[in-house]
Design a protein around this motif. Structure first.
Motif, PDB file in Angstrom:
ATOM      1  N   SER A 267      23.057   4.516  59.328  1.00 29.46           N
ATOM      2  CA  SER A 267      23.216   5.874  59.876  1.00 29.46           C
ATOM      3  C   SER A 267      23.868   5.841  61.250  1.00 29.46           C
ATOM      4  O   SER A 267      24.560   6.794  61.633  1.00 29.46           O
ATOM      5  CB  SER A 267      21.889   6.641  59.894  1.00 29.46           C
ATOM      6  N   LYS A 268      23.707   4.754  62.009  1.00 34.19           N
ATOM      7  CA  LYS A 268      24.401   4.628  63.289  1.00 34.19           C
ATOM      8  C   LYS A 268      25.908   4.436  63.071  1.00 34.19           C
ATOM      9  O   LYS A 268      26.730   4.978  63.803  1.00 34.19           O
ATOM     10  CB  LYS A 268      23.828   3.467  64.105  1.00 34.19           C
ATOM     11  N   ILE A 269      26.271   3.647  62.062  1.00 34.81           N
ATOM     12  CA  ILE A 269      27.689   3.479  61.727  1.00 34.81           C
ATOM     13  C   ILE A 269      28.275   4.817  61.289  1.00 34.81           C
ATOM     14  O   ILE A 269      29.376   5.197  61.704  1.00 34.81           O
ATOM     15  CB  ILE A 269      27.874   2.396  60.641  1.00 34.81           C
ATOM     16  N   ALA A 270      27.541   5.546  60.462  1.00 33.04           N
ATOM     17  CA  ALA A 270      28.003   6.867  60.021  1.00 33.04           C
ATOM     18  C   ALA A 270      28.170   7.799  61.217  1.00 33.04           C
ATOM     19  O   ALA A 270      29.167   8.534  61.309  1.00 33.04           O
ATOM     20  CB  ALA A 270      27.017   7.465  59.017  1.00 33.04           C
ATOM     21  N   ALA A 271      27.223   7.768  62.148  1.00 32.72           N
ATOM     22  CA  ALA A 271      27.300   8.638  63.326  1.00 32.72           C
ATOM     23  C   ALA A 271      28.541   8.323  64.159  1.00 32.72           C
ATOM     24  O   ALA A 271      29.236   9.235  64.620  1.00 32.72           O
ATOM     25  CB  ALA A 271      26.037   8.495  64.177  1.00 32.72           C
TER      26      ALA A 271
ATOM     27  N   THR B 219      23.900  -1.773  69.146  1.00 32.39           N
ATOM     28  CA  THR B 219      24.492  -3.012  68.651  1.00 32.39           C
ATOM     29  C   THR B 219      23.963  -3.342  67.260  1.00 32.39           C
ATOM     30  O   THR B 219      24.443  -4.290  66.633  1.00 32.39           O
ATOM     31  CB  THR B 219      24.231  -4.187  69.621  1.00 32.39           C
ATOM     32  N   ALA B 220      23.028  -2.543  66.776  1.00 27.93           N
ATOM     33  CA  ALA B 220      22.535  -2.712  65.403  1.00 27.93           C
ATOM     34  C   ALA B 220      23.633  -2.438  64.375  1.00 27.93           C
ATOM     35  O   ALA B 220      23.454  -2.737  63.200  1.00 27.93           O
ATOM     36  CB  ALA B 220      21.354  -1.786  65.144  1.00 27.93           C
ATOM     37  N   VAL B 221      24.763  -1.898  64.818  1.00 31.54           N
ATOM     38  CA  VAL B 221      25.864  -1.632  63.887  1.00 31.54           C
ATOM     39  C   VAL B 221      26.615  -2.907  63.505  1.00 31.54           C
ATOM     40  O   VAL B 221      27.368  -2.914  62.539  1.00 31.54           O
ATOM     41  CB  VAL B 221      26.870  -0.588  64.440  1.00 31.54           C
ATOM     42  N   TYR B 222      26.386  -3.987  64.249  1.00 27.85           N
ATOM     43  CA  TYR B 222      27.107  -5.222  63.971  1.00 27.85           C
ATOM     44  C   TYR B 222      26.429  -6.043  62.877  1.00 27.85           C
ATOM     45  O   TYR B 222      25.216  -6.034  62.740  1.00 27.85           O
ATOM     46  CB  TYR B 222      27.208  -6.091  65.233  1.00 27.85           C
ATOM     47  N   GLU B 223      27.254  -6.771  62.136  1.00 29.80           N
ATOM     48  CA  GLU B 223      26.747  -7.732  61.162  1.00 29.80           C
ATOM     49  C   GLU B 223      25.918  -8.774  61.909  1.00 29.80           C
ATOM     50  O   GLU B 223      26.254  -9.155  63.035  1.00 29.80           O
ATOM     51  CB  GLU B 223      27.959  -8.390  60.490  1.00 29.80           C
ATOM     52  N   TYR B 224      24.840  -9.244  61.293  1.00 26.48           N
ATOM     53  CA  TYR B 224      23.984 -10.225  61.947  1.00 26.48           C
ATOM     54  C   TYR B 224      24.774 -11.494  62.257  1.00 26.48           C
ATOM     55  O   TYR B 224      25.479 -12.029  61.406  1.00 26.48           O
ATOM     56  CB  TYR B 224      22.773 -10.559  61.073  1.00 26.48           C
TER      57      TYR B 224
ATOM     58  N   HIS C 147      19.805  -4.210  60.819  1.00 26.50           N
ATOM     59  CA  HIS C 147      18.392  -3.894  61.015  1.00 26.50           C
ATOM     60  C   HIS C 147      17.655  -3.508  59.721  1.00 26.50           C
ATOM     61  O   HIS C 147      16.566  -2.965  59.765  1.00 26.50           O
ATOM     62  CB  HIS C 147      18.247  -2.749  62.021  1.00 26.50           C
ATOM     63  N   ARG C 148      18.235  -3.755  58.580  1.00 26.55           N
ATOM     64  CA  ARG C 148      17.670  -3.288  57.310  1.00 26.55           C
ATOM     65  C   ARG C 148      16.203  -3.691  57.114  1.00 26.55           C
ATOM     66  O   ARG C 148      15.411  -2.899  56.630  1.00 26.55           O
ATOM     67  CB  ARG C 148      18.499  -3.779  56.138  1.00 26.55           C
ATOM     68  N   VAL C 149      15.840  -4.894  57.504  1.00 25.03           N
ATOM     69  CA  VAL C 149      14.473  -5.360  57.302  1.00 25.03           C
ATOM     70  C   VAL C 149      13.477  -4.521  58.100  1.00 25.03           C
ATOM     71  O   VAL C 149      12.411  -4.168  57.609  1.00 25.03           O
ATOM     72  CB  VAL C 149      14.349  -6.854  57.684  1.00 25.03           C
ATOM     73  N   MET C 150      13.834  -4.161  59.344  1.00 24.18           N
ATOM     74  CA  MET C 150      12.930  -3.394  60.210  1.00 24.18           C
ATOM     75  C   MET C 150      13.025  -1.895  59.971  1.00 24.18           C
ATOM     76  O   MET C 150      12.020  -1.205  59.894  1.00 24.18           O
ATOM     77  CB  MET C 150      13.248  -3.673  61.679  1.00 24.18           C
ATOM     78  N   PHE C 151      14.261  -1.406  59.938  1.00 27.15           N
ATOM     79  CA  PHE C 151      14.533   0.032  59.813  1.00 27.15           C
ATOM     80  C   PHE C 151      15.617   0.204  58.756  1.00 27.15           C
ATOM     81  O   PHE C 151      16.801   0.085  59.067  1.00 27.15           O
ATOM     82  CB  PHE C 151      15.013   0.629  61.136  1.00 27.15           C
ATOM     83  N   PRO C 152      15.248   0.482  57.508  1.00 24.37           N
ATOM     84  CA  PRO C 152      16.204   0.462  56.398  1.00 24.37           C
ATOM     85  C   PRO C 152      17.425   1.363  56.568  1.00 24.37           C
ATOM     86  O   PRO C 152      18.483   1.056  56.042  1.00 24.37           O
ATOM     87  CB  PRO C 152      15.377   0.906  55.193  1.00 24.37           C
TER      88      PRO C 152
END
Length: 179
Positions: free
Chosen positions: A151-155, A120-125, A141-146
């Motif tokens: 890369s999940k969206i790309a996958a 669900t990290a692919v969703y906008e906050y 998740h940019r702040v925690m995992f840049p």
């Protein structure tokens, strides 16, 4: 519509990311009833030994390197792709997560089904608001995992593309898993 259970007892199942918190119990379960191949980088010998002790065939490979997938049997029936890389290096993470799922699907293109685990990290906050499948995507998740959300969206994009091109029955599941 009722779902008919699938008998997996004589199936060959490939599980990627088998040492992770989500995939490990899945490996443990299926290794008791099916022929399980477990694919990971296996940088730690104890991880390799733990997975082998469960009864799974260990396949050391890096999804960022398509040539390392040659050890994957071509007669895999089902693929459960839990693998994820969060190194913070965009080039590597996009290669492993995005291109990697495409390489894996091409190697296993005869599979009866492919299950890709996303996030669900692919969703906008949107705070604690529930999301719908068609909610806007974003770099949550940019702040925690840049590199993670991107890369999940790309996958997911590569996964959908290869599924359509190779006619591989595919499901993408977006897990919301607190660790």
């Amino acid at each position: 519509m009722p779902v008919t259970p699938v008998d997996l007892s004589n199936s060959k199942i490939l599980i990627t990311g088998p040492t992770g918190q989500v995939a490990l119990p899945v490996v443990e379960h299926f290794a008791k009833i099916a022929d399980v191949c477990a694919l990971a980088r296996f940088r730690k010998e104890e991880d390799r030994e733990r997975i082998a002790a469960l009864g799974a065939r260990v396949i050391p490979a890096d999804l960022a390197d398509a040539s390392s997938l040659e050890a994957v049997p071509e007669d895999i029936d089902y693929v459960l792709n839990f693998a994820v890389v969060k190194s913070g290096d965009f080039d590597y993470d996009l290669a492993a997560n995005g291109e990697g799922v495409g390489n894996l699907m091409m190697r296993c293109r005869q599979a009866k089904a492919f299950l890709h685990f996303s996030s669900t990290a692919v969703y906008e906050y949107a705070g604690h608001e529930p999301r719908a499948e068609d909610s806007p995507l974003g770099d949550n998740h940019r702040v925690m995992f840049p590199t993670y959300s991107i890369s999940k969206i790309a996958a997911e994009t590569v996964c959908r593309f290869v599924a359509h091109q190779q006619e591989i029955p595919t499901t993408i599941a977006r897990l919301s898993v607190p660790y």
